[in-house]
Design an enzyme around this catalytic site. Structure first.
Site, mmCIF file in Angstrom:
data_model
loop_
_atom_site.group_PDB
_atom_site.id
_atom_site.type_symbol
_atom_site.label_atom_id
_atom_site.label_comp_id
_atom_site.label_asym_id
_atom_site.label_seq_id
_atom_site.Cartn_x
_atom_site.Cartn_y
_atom_site.Cartn_z
ATOM 1 C CG HIS A 7 -0.489 -0.266 2.502
ATOM 2 N ND1 HIS A 7 -1.306 -0.360 3.590
ATOM 3 C CD2 HIS A 7 0.751 -0.525 2.964
ATOM 4 C CE1 HIS A 7 -0.591 -0.644 4.648
ATOM 5 N NE2 HIS A 7 0.646 -0.751 4.299
ATOM 6 C CG ASN A 8 -0.338 4.419 1.110
ATOM 7 O OD1 ASN A 8 -0.780 3.672 1.988
ATOM 8 N ND2 ASN A 8 -1.063 5.373 0.581
#
Lengths: 337, 337, 337
Positions: B237-238
């Site tokens: 994520h991210n």
């Protein structure tokens, strides 16, 4: 919209500011606007606190002086943020019942409160408990049992007789209960060892996208309660994973290895078969685990990358260590004379 | 059938031989027949040039004397071969419209020129642009947006609100937008951190089979334009991946790491979370990246395999390095006297 | 129920005890009850033999004195157990014919004895031989050929023109024939190299969950007869794997590498592209193979994990090796004087 007081009550925090102040969503310290709530838990981001536009910031007491607007003071801002995010982002309701394009065998028992999405296949003798959500394209083979309120997102395969506990969350592409890698060499030809065990998964287990968990050879593969698995993990047959152990992505665990409770295993780790790892063990990313571990603590291996010329030189030196040790020995002999 | 001249014009090359000569397909130097075109770009295969039966060979000017039949002279034979292969193997036309077995929510907008194959599931509020191809068994959850002419082969899962750009190519088993691995330890129990960000993928992105790209925790995971990802890559994520970066299979990138533009990352690489990798970095296969990289160049780690006895011996020596260094120090002290 | 004599005849073993004694299933030495048969092959489990409740134990002659109940004496108890497990656990019969929810193109030839399950998609010009089983959610694209009695469990994707031999077993999530990772850099922009080869898979091949095998760039990717692949393996374009080679989970093989026959490759191994590995090579788990191997034998790399403080210290020492070697050299010069 949620008020400062509502959120503070939900997360058990202390209000600093106007309890009637309202926010509608969550943002990072850097990007949040005044109608958003943010948090600070990683010190790395402390520099963004003073200038944040966030209407509310969840912080530890020691940081509250630097909050420009409203604050909620808690002991553990990360846990409080997790709870706030759950409050502000409730799970979307799925329509109950069986989608007309789903194929469900008549012998299976689907609780009326369960949601079976489009293109799902449920074979014979499957049991689906209340509030279960089976997303589009999932396949549940014969005799699978799924506990209350467990959710499967999409395109998941659960093989024969696998049992999954309550409140689970399984992400797309996961395969549970495929055959373990069992082969025997019969005079030069590999023959199959039937995999007649199953997989039993506890309650509150999350399983990341494209992770695979093999069924047992004779006994079951077992995943404890509260276990959290990231994406693309491979778990071999008859592995046992203790309660509340978490494993990051791309890690592989070979057959019959037992992992204790409350372990934290990094990404890309490789664990050999037939080992016993005790409770409370941590392994850093890309570690190579070839022996049992009987003492809690942090274990690591692997040499971090370096510029390619240096790497070449060091690999050569590595291969010369044996000779180097001999040369040191010779020097020692010489110096003893 | 294509003539020598047609192909040479398409790839911007110089004809050597009869421009009306015709070929119907591509072959390797070793296996090509006279009705096929071949190419030489890797010097390793130069030995096959003199005896090739290929009717036409695409070569650099420096090699043209050794071509037994017709030739096309170009600066970069590999790029010219890629363009020739595209010319001779046009993408098969898919029938437009929605297959009767597909399940498409009435609130979704499907461009009439798009092709939605059998057993596809498209949930609510999805937007499919013109000339998009969604292959059999794909699942697009609520609010997904797919840009013009992007193709998804089969059995792909795109989760809520993910945005995919134009001219993309996504291979089977890919999962985009599953929850990132976000958990917080609430006094011994792991609780979920809702993953409320999404994934935004640029134009001209190719994503290999069974690769997974997680949605962001708060902000989005972002894949730049022209990024090429091989199979079984895990992107946390991210993560942010800059334009035109390419990554080979089985590589894992942990959460919040930012990769620059024009990077070339080998297979089986592991990259820790929260790092910054600048533009123009290359990493060789199986590298272990634990720190940010601020200088373009090639980075490597890992010790290549050796016969097992030697490996055992070297691992022992490795573990004795500390003592060896002490022994050298003692000798130095002795020799100073 | 099976009698001791029936099983002994099936596995070619010698009865010790009452040939009419009956069992109904298989259990481990520790857990088996009197109506079960067990086996002892791994010496590690010898301690459980004396106290086992198993009605029958399959053992080597040298162990038979310690069997408390009936026994079957064989040369290779593990192979005999595999055959016993197959006898006692016959493959479940699937209903023949095409499930009404399957989508099968009219141009494809499906043998009437084949079983095509729910939600399957079979595109045009596919050929399915007798006794083939295509499980729920599988997708077979144009021109795929599947040989006699091959089984695909569920949610598998077989891409255009792939050929699969007889008696194969393919587990969920497998992707065969997706494009290889072929890109060419055209003045800073990556352009696609069309992958116009296919994949040809021999007879008696087993392929584990979520494994991916890419199609060839020009020629085919080739998997020999009797090859056994575990889960989450990545096989690049134009790889050739020789007969009877077995590969454990999470291993990646880069493009154009040729692996010989009867190799045994551990889990998490990384093999570079364009290599030649001869017959009879074994690689231990997590090995990094960067060069061709011309001599059979066992090859290894990687340094097993150690407590984190020790690891830090050793990594520092590793990076100082170059200096250490210099210091040893200086001492040698000094000692020569």
């Amino acid at each position: 919209m949620w008020t400062l007081k509502q959120i503070a009550d939900h997360i058990g925090g202390v209000v600093k500011g106007d309890g009637t102040f309202q926010v509608n969503s969550i943002g990072t310290l850097q990007a949040a606007t005044t109608d958003q709530i943010s948090f600070l838990s990683n010190k790395k981001y402390k520099k963004y606190l003073v200038d944040t536009n966030a209407g509310i910031v969840i912080v530890h007491e020691s940081m509250v002086v630097d909050v420009p607007n409203h604050a909620i003071i808690v002991d553990d801002p990360y846990v409080a943020y997790a709870k706030t995010a759950s409050l502000l982002n409730p799970t979307i309701e799925m329509s109950k019942g069986i989608h007309p394009t789903a194929s469900v065998d008549a012998t299976s028992q689907i609780h009326p409160s369960a949601s079976i999405a489009a293109q799902v296949v449920i074979e014979s003798d499957v049991e689906i408990a209340e509030d279960v959500i089976i997303g589009p394209g999932c396949v549940l083979l014969r005799g699978v049992k799924v506990g209350k309120a467990t959710r499967m997102t999409a395109n998941i395969t659960i093989c024969e007789s696998v049992q999954i506990g309550k409140n689970g969350l399984i992400h797309p592409g996961v395969v549970i209960g495929a055959d373990g890698f069992g082969i025997a060499n019969d005079k030069g030809t590999w023959i199959k060892v039937p995999q007649i065990g199953s997989v039993v998964i506890g309650d509150d287990v999350e399983i990341g996208a494209n992770t695979t968990i093999d069924r047992g050879a004779i006994d079951n593969t077992t995943i404890g309660n509260g276990v959290k698995l990231d994406n693309q993990i491979q778990i071999g047959h008859n592995v046992v994973i203790g309660d509340n152990t978490v494993i990051a992505g791309c890690t592989g665990i070979a057959g019959s290895t037992q992992i204790g409770q409350n372990c934290i295993i990094g990404g890309g780790v490789g664990i050999s078969g037939h080992l016993e790892i005790c409770d409370g063990v941590q392994m850093s990313g890309m570690s190579m685990i070839t022996k049992s571990i009987t003492k809690p603590g942090v274990y690591s291996s692997g040499i971090p990358a370096e510029p390619v010329q240096q790497w070449h030189r060091n690999v050569i030196r590595y291969r010369q260590m044996d000779k180097l040790a001999d040369r040191v020995k010779q020097l020692e002999t010489l110096n003893k004379k």
